[in-house]
Design a protein around this motif. Sequence first.
Motif, PDB file in Angstrom:
ATOM      1  N   GLY A  32       0.849  -1.195   0.000  1.00 42.09           N
ATOM      2  CA  GLY A  32       0.000   0.000   0.000  1.00 42.09           C
ATOM      3  C   GLY A  32       0.870   1.225   0.000  1.00 42.09           C
ATOM      4  O   GLY A  32       2.069   1.131  -0.229  1.00 42.09           O
ATOM      5  N   PRO A  33       0.317   2.353   0.205  1.00 41.94           N
ATOM      6  CA  PRO A  33      -1.092   2.523   0.508  1.00 41.94           C
ATOM      7  C   PRO A  33      -1.956   2.596  -0.761  1.00 41.94           C
ATOM      8  O   PRO A  33      -1.468   2.921  -1.832  1.00 41.94           O
ATOM      9  CB  PRO A  33      -1.125   3.854   1.251  1.00 41.94           C
ATOM     10  N   VAL A  34      -3.217   2.266  -0.576  1.00 42.18           N
ATOM     11  CA  VAL A  34      -4.256   2.429  -1.586  1.00 42.18           C
ATOM     12  C   VAL A  34      -5.415   3.117  -0.885  1.00 42.18           C
ATOM     13  O   VAL A  34      -5.730   2.782   0.257  1.00 42.18           O
ATOM     14  CB  VAL A  34      -4.725   1.063  -2.148  1.00 42.18           C
ATOM     15  N   THR A  35      -6.050   4.079  -1.532  1.00 46.18           N
ATOM     16  CA  THR A  35      -7.222   4.717  -0.958  1.00 46.18           C
ATOM     17  C   THR A  35      -8.471   4.079  -1.535  1.00 46.18           C
ATOM     18  O   THR A  35      -8.657   4.048  -2.759  1.00 46.18           O
ATOM     19  CB  THR A  35      -7.236   6.236  -1.246  1.00 46.18           C
ATOM     20  N   LEU A  36      -9.305   3.544  -0.662  1.00 42.57           N
ATOM     21  CA  LEU A  36     -10.576   2.942  -1.044  1.00 42.57           C
ATOM     22  C   LEU A  36     -11.677   3.925  -0.687  1.00 42.57           C
ATOM     23  O   LEU A  36     -11.697   4.471   0.416  1.00 42.57           O
ATOM     24  CB  LEU A  36     -10.784   1.632  -0.289  1.00 42.57           C
ATOM     25  N   GLU A  37     -12.580   4.174  -1.624  1.00 43.83           N
ATOM     26  CA  GLU A  37     -13.736   5.019  -1.368  1.00 43.83           C
ATOM     27  C   GLU A  37     -14.996   4.164  -1.360  1.00 43.83           C
ATOM     28  O   GLU A  37     -15.221   3.382  -2.279  1.00 43.83           O
ATOM     29  CB  GLU A  37     -13.850   6.121  -2.413  1.00 43.83           C
ATOM     30  N   VAL A  38     -15.789   4.317  -0.308  1.00 42.79           N
ATOM     31  CA  VAL A  38     -17.040   3.580  -0.147  1.00 42.79           C
ATOM     32  C   VAL A  38     -18.158   4.613  -0.088  1.00 42.79           C
ATOM     33  O   VAL A  38     -18.169   5.469   0.795  1.00 42.79           O
ATOM     34  CB  VAL A  38     -17.025   2.724   1.143  1.00 42.79           C
ATOM     35  N   ARG A  39     -19.089   4.506  -1.024  1.00 42.69           N
ATOM     36  CA  ARG A  39     -20.197   5.462  -1.109  1.00 42.69           C
ATOM     37  C   ARG A  39     -21.503   4.736  -0.824  1.00 42.69           C
ATOM     38  O   ARG A  39     -22.005   4.003  -1.670  1.00 42.69           O
ATOM     39  CB  ARG A  39     -20.239   6.105  -2.484  1.00 42.69           C
ATOM     40  N   PRO A  40     -22.091   4.922   0.374  1.00 42.51           N
ATOM     41  CA  PRO A  40     -23.374   4.291   0.673  1.00 42.51           C
ATOM     42  C   PRO A  40     -24.491   4.863  -0.200  1.00 42.51           C
ATOM     43  O   PRO A  40     -24.566   6.075  -0.408  1.00 42.51           O
ATOM     44  CB  PRO A  40     -23.629   4.643   2.140  1.00 42.51           C
ATOM     45  N   ASP A 108     -42.463  -2.974 -11.541  1.00 41.10           N
ATOM     46  CA  ASP A 108     -41.647  -1.766 -11.637  1.00 41.10           C
ATOM     47  C   ASP A 108     -40.199  -2.169 -11.420  1.00 41.10           C
ATOM     48  O   ASP A 108     -39.894  -2.952 -10.519  1.00 41.10           O
ATOM     49  CB  ASP A 108     -42.059  -0.749 -10.582  1.00 41.10           C
ATOM     50  N   ASP A 109     -39.293  -1.616 -12.229  1.00 40.33           N
ATOM     51  CA  ASP A 109     -37.934  -2.153 -12.237  1.00 40.33           C
ATOM     52  C   ASP A 109     -36.824  -1.116 -12.197  1.00 40.33           C
ATOM     53  O   ASP A 109     -35.662  -1.454 -12.306  1.00 40.33           O
ATOM     54  CB  ASP A 109     -37.745  -3.032 -13.467  1.00 40.33           C
ATOM     55  N   THR A 110     -37.155   0.161 -12.031  1.00 41.39           N
ATOM     56  CA  THR A 110     -36.125   1.194 -12.082  1.00 41.39           C
ATOM     57  C   THR A 110     -36.230   2.095 -10.857  1.00 41.39           C
ATOM     58  O   THR A 110     -37.316   2.543 -10.506  1.00 41.39           O
ATOM     59  CB  THR A 110     -36.262   2.032 -13.367  1.00 41.39           C
ATOM     60  N   GLU A 111     -35.091   2.342 -10.216  1.00 42.89           N
ATOM     61  CA  GLU A 111     -35.076   3.077  -8.958  1.00 42.89           C
ATOM     62  C   GLU A 111     -33.947   4.099  -8.937  1.00 42.89           C
ATOM     63  O   GLU A 111     -32.908   3.920  -9.565  1.00 42.89           O
ATOM     64  CB  GLU A 111     -34.882   2.078  -7.807  1.00 42.89           C
ATOM     65  N   ASP A 112     -34.157   5.179  -8.181  1.00 43.44           N
ATOM     66  CA  ASP A 112     -33.117   6.169  -7.907  1.00 43.44           C
ATOM     67  C   ASP A 112     -32.676   5.997  -6.453  1.00 43.44           C
ATOM     68  O   ASP A 112     -33.502   5.746  -5.576  1.00 43.44           O
ATOM     69  CB  ASP A 112     -33.652   7.595  -8.081  1.00 43.44           C
ATOM     70  N   LEU A 113     -31.384   6.130  -6.207  1.00 45.51           N
ATOM     71  CA  LEU A 113     -30.844   6.030  -4.849  1.00 45.51           C
ATOM     72  C   LEU A 113     -30.030   7.278  -4.538  1.00 45.51           C
ATOM     73  O   LEU A 113     -29.422   7.879  -5.427  1.00 45.51           O
ATOM     74  CB  LEU A 113     -29.974   4.779  -4.708  1.00 45.51           C
ATOM     75  N   ALA A 114     -30.019   7.656  -3.285  1.00 43.51           N
ATOM     76  CA  ALA A 114     -29.321   8.860  -2.850  1.00 43.51           C
ATOM     77  C   ALA A 114     -28.042   8.490  -2.114  1.00 43.51           C
ATOM     78  O   ALA A 114     -27.969   7.459  -1.454  1.00 43.51           O
ATOM     79  CB  ALA A 114     -30.224   9.677  -1.930  1.00 43.51           C
ATOM     80  N   SER A 115     -27.055   9.341  -2.234  1.00 44.89           N
ATOM     81  CA  SER A 115     -25.835   9.191  -1.458  1.00 44.89           C
ATOM     82  C   SER A 115     -25.464  10.559  -0.908  1.00 44.89           C
ATOM     83  O   SER A 115     -25.372  11.528  -1.660  1.00 44.89           O
ATOM     84  CB  SER A 115     -24.688   8.659  -2.321  1.00 44.89           C
ATOM     85  N   SER A 116     -25.266  10.619   0.395  1.00 46.17           N
ATOM     86  CA  SER A 116     -24.928  11.908   0.989  1.00 46.17           C
ATOM     87  C   SER A 116     -23.429  12.131   1.106  1.00 46.17           C
ATOM     88  O   SER A 116     -22.989  13.189   1.520  1.00 46.17           O
ATOM     89  CB  SER A 116     -25.601  12.064   2.353  1.00 46.17           C
TER      90      SER A 116
END
Length: 135
Positions: A32-40, A108-116
């Motif tokens: 490393g190092p490696v930076t990992l980004e996690v977006r809920p 119904d098969d299409t959705e929008d998701l939010a990430s803060s």
Amino acid sequence: WDLGDGRTLVGEIIVTHDAPRTVCRWTLDGPGPVTLEVRPLLSGRDYHALHHENTAFRFAAAAEGAAVEWRPYDGLPAIRCSSTGTWHADPVWFRQFLYAAERERGLDDTEDLASSGVFQCSMYDGRSVCVFEAG
């Protein structure tokens, strides 16, 4: 995942049996190092419904130490996550997630998701230094 330079990143998802908790853990195999980004990605819906971009969604996050908490809608339980990374606010909508199995069923098969925002974790060889826990 093969990082293309001899290093790999191993991801694990652990769902607990006795509590509403999911743990995601990543381990770097290589220097490393490696930076990992996690977006809920968040919604606030009944499991029979789909979520769509709207102005009522609250992106605001309350950060306290390693924990971040969201209350996207009145009347719904809070979503609380902890991480070994650092939290950075960056509100954005991700649109048009297609759920193929729902489409095959004629639903119904299409959705929008939010990430803060996003968690950033510094990864080093052989250590699971980025742990993301929601419950």
